[in-house]
Design a protein around this motif. Sequence first.
Motif, PDB file in Angstrom:
ATOM      1  N   HIS A   4      -5.640  39.749  27.471  1.00 51.66           N
ATOM      2  CA  HIS A   4      -4.937  40.913  26.797  1.00 51.66           C
ATOM      3  C   HIS A   4      -5.131  40.976  25.572  1.00 51.66           C
ATOM      4  O   HIS A   4      -4.966  39.717  24.693  1.00 51.66           O
ATOM      5  N   ALA A   5      -5.684  42.047  24.948  1.00 55.22           N
ATOM      6  CA  ALA A   5      -5.654  42.402  23.411  1.00 55.22           C
ATOM      7  C   ALA A   5      -4.132  42.353  22.896  1.00 55.22           C
ATOM      8  O   ALA A   5      -3.992  43.680  22.480  1.00 55.22           O
ATOM      9  N   LYS A   6      -3.841  41.120  22.327  1.00 52.92           N
ATOM     10  CA  LYS A   6      -2.270  41.403  21.780  1.00 52.92           C
ATOM     11  C   LYS A   6      -2.125  41.811  20.546  1.00 52.92           C
ATOM     12  O   LYS A   6      -0.975  42.610  20.134  1.00 52.92           O
ATOM     13  N   THR A   7      -2.954  41.566  19.570  1.00 56.99           N
ATOM     14  CA  THR A   7      -2.377  41.996  17.968  1.00 56.99           C
ATOM     15  C   THR A   7      -4.015  42.520  17.518  1.00 56.99           C
ATOM     16  O   THR A   7      -4.976  42.578  18.073  1.00 56.99           O
ATOM     17  N   LEU A   8      -3.504  43.766  16.643  1.00 56.09           N
ATOM     18  CA  LEU A   8      -4.712  44.262  16.015  1.00 56.09           C
ATOM     19  C   LEU A   8      -3.865  44.679  14.491  1.00 56.09           C
ATOM     20  O   LEU A   8      -3.152  45.175  14.315  1.00 56.09           O
ATOM     21  N   GLY A   9      -4.898  44.288  13.591  1.00 57.08           N
ATOM     22  CA  GLY A   9      -4.490  44.440  12.202  1.00 57.08           C
ATOM     23  C   GLY A   9      -5.805  45.106  11.172  1.00 57.08           C
ATOM     24  O   GLY A   9      -6.839  44.602  11.543  1.00 57.08           O
ATOM     25  N   PHE A  10      -5.587  45.983  10.294  1.00 56.65           N
ATOM     26  CA  PHE A  10      -6.485  46.654   9.618  1.00 56.65           C
ATOM     27  C   PHE A  10      -5.734  47.372   8.380  1.00 56.65           C
ATOM     28  O   PHE A  10      -4.706  47.408   8.424  1.00 56.65           O
ATOM     29  N   ILE A  11      -6.665  47.717   7.532  1.00 55.03           N
ATOM     30  CA  ILE A  11      -6.364  48.413   6.487  1.00 55.03           C
ATOM     31  C   ILE A  11      -6.469  50.071   6.706  1.00 55.03           C
ATOM     32  O   ILE A  11      -7.118  50.523   7.099  1.00 55.03           O
ATOM     33  N   HIS A  12      -5.350  50.697   6.512  1.00 59.19           N
ATOM     34  CA  HIS A  12      -5.260  51.999   6.545  1.00 59.19           C
ATOM     35  C   HIS A  12      -6.361  53.040   5.901  1.00 59.19           C
ATOM     36  O   HIS A  12      -6.400  52.584   4.588  1.00 59.19           O
ATOM     37  N   PRO A  13      -6.999  53.555   6.457  1.00 60.76           N
ATOM     38  CA  PRO A  13      -8.188  54.221   5.847  1.00 60.76           C
ATOM     39  C   PRO A  13      -7.930  55.359   4.610  1.00 60.76           C
ATOM     40  O   PRO A  13      -8.666  55.365   3.614  1.00 60.76           O
ATOM     41  N   THR A  14      -6.637  55.595   4.616  1.00 64.80           N
ATOM     42  CA  THR A  14      -6.285  56.644   3.586  1.00 64.80           C
ATOM     43  C   THR A  14      -5.346  55.748   2.358  1.00 64.80           C
ATOM     44  O   THR A  14      -5.537  56.076   1.247  1.00 64.80           O
ATOM     45  N   SER A  15      -4.510  55.520   2.872  1.00 63.19           N
ATOM     46  CA  SER A  15      -2.862  54.959   2.284  1.00 63.19           C
ATOM     47  C   SER A  15      -3.514  53.448   1.608  1.00 63.19           C
ATOM     48  O   SER A  15      -2.991  52.959   0.693  1.00 63.19           O
ATOM     49  N   GLY A  16      -4.492  52.660   2.106  1.00 63.89           N
ATOM     50  CA  GLY A  16      -4.756  51.348   1.831  1.00 63.89           C
ATOM     51  C   GLY A  16      -3.640  50.286   2.285  1.00 63.89           C
ATOM     52  O   GLY A  16      -3.804  49.250   1.715  1.00 63.89           O
ATOM     53  N   GLU A  17      -2.745  50.601   2.949  1.00 57.30           N
ATOM     54  CA  GLU A  17      -1.446  49.946   3.371  1.00 57.30           C
ATOM     55  C   GLU A  17      -2.237  48.988   4.581  1.00 57.30           C
ATOM     56  O   GLU A  17      -2.951  49.392   5.430  1.00 57.30           O
ATOM     57  N   GLN A  18      -1.830  47.723   4.587  1.00 58.09           N
ATOM     58  CA  GLN A  18      -2.093  46.811   5.651  1.00 58.09           C
ATOM     59  C   GLN A  18      -1.227  47.213   6.871  1.00 58.09           C
ATOM     60  O   GLN A  18      -0.060  46.867   6.619  1.00 58.09           O
ATOM     61  N   LEU A  19      -2.016  47.399   7.847  1.00 58.38           N
ATOM     62  CA  LEU A  19      -1.095  47.610   9.146  1.00 58.38           C
ATOM     63  C   LEU A  19      -1.496  46.530  10.272  1.00 58.38           C
ATOM     64  O   LEU A  19      -2.538  45.973  10.285  1.00 58.38           O
ATOM     65  N   PHE A  20      -0.432  46.360  10.686  1.00 54.76           N
ATOM     66  CA  PHE A  20      -0.598  45.164  11.973  1.00 54.76           C
ATOM     67  C   PHE A  20       0.381  45.590  12.938  1.00 54.76           C
ATOM     68  O   PHE A  20       1.549  45.994  13.024  1.00 54.76           O
ATOM     69  N   PHE A  21      -0.038  45.359  14.346  1.00 55.11           N
ATOM     70  CA  PHE A  21       0.537  45.648  15.469  1.00 55.11           C
ATOM     71  C   PHE A  21       0.531  44.641  16.589  1.00 55.11           C
ATOM     72  O   PHE A  21      -0.551  44.026  16.633  1.00 55.11           O
TER      73      PHE A  21
END
Length: 360
Positions: free
Chosen positions: A319-336
Amino acid sequence: MEERLEEMFDEQEDDDLLLPAQEGDDSQQMYEHFRFVADKGQTLLRVDKFLVDRMMGATRNRIQLAADAGCILVNDKPVKSNYRVKPLDVVSLVLDRPRRELEIIPEDIPLHIVYEDDDLLVVNKPAGLVVHPGHGNYTGTLVNALAFYLKDDPAYDPSDPRLGLVHRIDKDTSGLLVVAKKPEAKTNLSLQFYNKTTQRKYLALVWGQVQEPEGRIEGNIGRDPKDRMQMRVFPEGDQGKPAVTHYTVMERLGYVTLTECRLETGRTHQIRVHMKYIGHTLFNDERYGGHDILKGTTFAKYKQFVQNCFAICPRQALHAKTLGFIHPTSGEQLFFDSELPTDMEQLVEKWRSYVNAKEL
């Protein structure tokens, strides 16, 4: 023969080495179907071997037939099958007709959207859902579902390669995927995956007691020459592509271990292949032998217990449990973060009960 060649090479799974196909010289009525660029560190390797290592379903004999027909080019010139590929060579397959376009049909398939804005969305994919149309799965895929979900968005064209899925997971793997709704978003996110700055963690139930609390697995991954449907580790030599997986033991459950795997690279079947390489095949992974009872006792009661476990989770326990990346427009760090799906949760609970009971 060219019709046979088109059928042979219509599908391609190793998309991280595949460049977008473009039409060839109209005056020669030849069209490019596939193109590969050899790495800077490529050692001399016959072109038929080079292509077999990169193309699903292609045998060496068929590649040689293509070369004999003048369909294999290196740096835009036809070559024989014994040509030796050098660093930065451009190897392509051409045919006398354009590559067959695949129509993306919108289909009303339920989607679990965990996040969405104007640039992207994040989907929690269930096990059993194919990600992208391909051989044997031209409808009923995640891409078809996205085409329906975004049908009222005038900017979203499901056939536009500049939009859509940024990465993939296997059909029978569940978990998180990011989808780009704008070309700029896909370019930005793709670079993050390429530069290994994204955060991806998987939960995997594997056979056996993983002794070390954590570890690092490194080994080139490429197609198994004996079984083109499988990938394998090539610990030495120039075959395959570099791959690194980090793992941490989360819970030891008798004859299986719940592990967290973090991807440093993103190769086809990477976790499945790397864990098997160190002797811990994923539970119920049929393609790699995990659907056999690999650890435990010979008692009939235990065998029945494992068969019941297979029935609860009838796919590889990944199961692919987590995913994190930098938002391409806002530059905000997103984590799911996503919870284990029901089948894997029940599977883990069943093994916990087994360990606690100590009766089997």
